[in-house]
Design an enzyme around this catalytic site. Structure first.
Site, PDB file in Angstrom:
ATOM      1  CB  SER A 169      -0.887  -0.003   1.244  1.00 27.08           C
ATOM      2  OG  SER A 169      -0.077  -0.160   2.393  1.00 27.08           O
ATOM      3  CE1 TYR A 204      -4.075   0.617  -0.713  1.00 26.42           C
ATOM      4  CE2 TYR A 204      -3.999  -1.770  -0.839  1.00 26.42           C
ATOM      5  CZ  TYR A 204      -3.934  -0.532  -1.457  1.00 26.42           C
ATOM      6  OH  TYR A 204      -3.726  -0.470  -2.808  1.00 26.42           O
ATOM      7  N   GLY A 205      -5.054  -0.004   5.878  1.00 20.85           N
ATOM      8  CA  GLY A 205      -5.472  -0.644   7.132  1.00 20.85           C
ATOM      9  C   GLY A 205      -6.803  -0.176   7.678  1.00 20.85           C
ATOM     10  CG  ASN A 245       1.042  -8.201   6.991  1.00 22.29           C
ATOM     11  OD1 ASN A 245       1.174  -9.310   7.460  1.00 22.29           O
ATOM     12  ND2 ASN A 245       2.069  -7.412   6.724  1.00 22.29           N
ATOM     13  CB  THR A 246      -4.098  -4.381   4.908  1.00 22.26           C
ATOM     14  OG1 THR A 246      -3.493  -3.931   6.119  1.00 22.26           O
ATOM     15  CG2 THR A 246      -5.553  -4.011   4.896  1.00 22.26           C
ATOM     16  CD  GLU A 273       3.998   5.539   5.367  1.00 17.42           C
ATOM     17  OE1 GLU A 273       4.210   6.506   4.625  1.00 17.42           O
ATOM     18  OE2 GLU A 273       4.215   4.355   5.055  1.00 17.42           O
ATOM     19  CB  THR A 281       4.612  -3.580   5.534  1.00 14.80           C
ATOM     20  OG1 THR A 281       3.572  -2.605   5.694  1.00 14.80           O
ATOM     21  CG2 THR A 281       4.254  -4.568   4.470  1.00 14.80           C
TER      22      THR A 281
HETATM   23  N1  DGL Z   1       1.069  -2.252   4.329  1.00 14.24           N
HETATM   24  C1  DGL Z   1       0.045  -2.342   5.339  1.00 14.24           C
HETATM   25  C2  DGL Z   1       0.064  -3.709   6.007  1.00 14.24           C
HETATM   26  O1  DGL Z   1       1.040  -4.425   5.984  1.00 14.24           O
HETATM   27  C3  DGL Z   1       0.232  -1.286   6.405  1.00 14.24           C
HETATM   28  C4  DGL Z   1      -0.008   0.087   5.926  1.00 14.24           C
HETATM   29  C5  DGL Z   1      -1.440   0.374   5.552  1.00 14.24           C
HETATM   30  O2  DGL Z   1      -2.323   0.389   6.428  1.00 14.24           O
HETATM   31  O3  DGL Z   1      -1.643   0.587   4.368  1.00 14.24           O
HETATM   32  O4  DGL Z   1      -0.927  -4.085   6.583  1.00 14.24           O
END
Ligand code: DGL
Length: 270
Positions: A8, A39-40, A71-72, A162, A195
């Site tokens: 994301s 994305y979370g 992961n999301t 971030e 991540t």
């Molecule tokens: N990349 C997302 C994850 O691993 C974390 C960042 C997001 O919420 O976009 O869940």
């Protein structure tokens, strides 16, 4: 000869770094959907639409195999993509299975029925969308029985990382670990299911205590990808160039990525 790595945003660079070190001869095309991160906090349909659009772009860049480092996306979209969207000559893999194989001490391809494993109490730290998908518990149930999972949704941690606000990120991690411990006082393992969390691994470990084994993904995903490409070398697609693509502002994203990885990274517009 390229493999796609999707995230994301910038967090997936932790995975990119590990796979590049493990497979230096493979070109990787990284796609960060920075314009739509995080994305979370999105719903599953939204995550599915955004993830499929990004994966199509990676296919266009010559990657027949795409790893969802996010992961999301792995939790909320991957199963639906694999069941009804990915064409037979392409592959999209996520980050949960390598982690669960490590946690349950299973080899790849071991499809035997779920069995008792050494760990009994597992703490999962992840984004709100990953926690509400229950994908981790579902994948675990295919492989292990008798494991109690307590999931802690870690609101705010991704944003603090971030923003580069380490003090806030650390305070939030400690308060999420406290909240988890109120529900599960003695986890024997903890999964960093996002991540960004490997960047806070020291704080998680410190707050959890030395007797809790912390599983972090980047290295496990790199090993699992190396193993997969040994078995399926034809899945390295026709692309020949390593690239960094973003839906965000390339200059801004490149500056942040350079800070994040502590080496110069140049993104271009996806
Ligand atoms: N990349 C997302 C994850 O691993 C974390 C960042 C997001 O919420 O976009 O869940």
């Amino acid at each position: 000869m390229a493999v796609g790595i999707f995230d994301s945003g910038l967090g997936g660079l932790t995975v990119l770094d590990a796979v590049t070190k493990r497979l230096p001869e493979v070109p990787f095309v990284y796609f960060g959907d920075n314009a739509h991160a995080p994305y979370g906090v999105r719903d599953a349909d939204d995550v599915y639409q955004l993830t499929t659009a990004a994966v199509e772009r990676l296919w266009g860049a010559g990657c027949d195999l795409v790893i969802l480092a996010c992961n999301t996306a792995s939790a909320a979209a991957l199963r639906r993509m694999q069941e009804s969207w990915v064409p037979p000559e392409k592959r999209v893999l996520g980050v949960f299975v390598p982690l669960i194989e490590a946690l349950t001490e299973r080899q790849w391809g071991d499809n035997s029925p779920p069995r008792e494993v050494a760990v009994k109490h597992v703490a999962l730290f992840a984004t709100p969308a990953t926690v509400s998908s229950r994908a981790f518990q579902r994948e675990l149930a295919f492989r292990a029985i008798g494991v109690d999972v307590e999931a802690q949704s870690c609101g705010g941690v991704v944003d603090a990382i971030e923003e580069g606000d380490e003090i806030l990120a650390e305070a939030l991690v400690r308060s999420h670990v406290d909240a988890l411990k109120r529900k599960m006082p003695r986890p024997d393992a903890a999964v960093l299911g996002c991540t960004h969390y490997p960047l806070m691994e020291r704080v998680f470990q410190d707050a959890l205590g030395d007797d809790v084994k912390v599983f972090s993904q980047a290295h496990l995903v790199a090993e699992s990808l190396a193993d997969y490409l040994d078995r399926r070398p034809e899945m390295i697609g026709p692309g020949t160039e390593s690239l960094f693509l973003t839906t965000g502002d390339p200059k801004r994203v490149s500056d942040k990525a350079t800070q994040f990885l502590r080496r110069r990274i140049a993104f271009e517009a996806a």
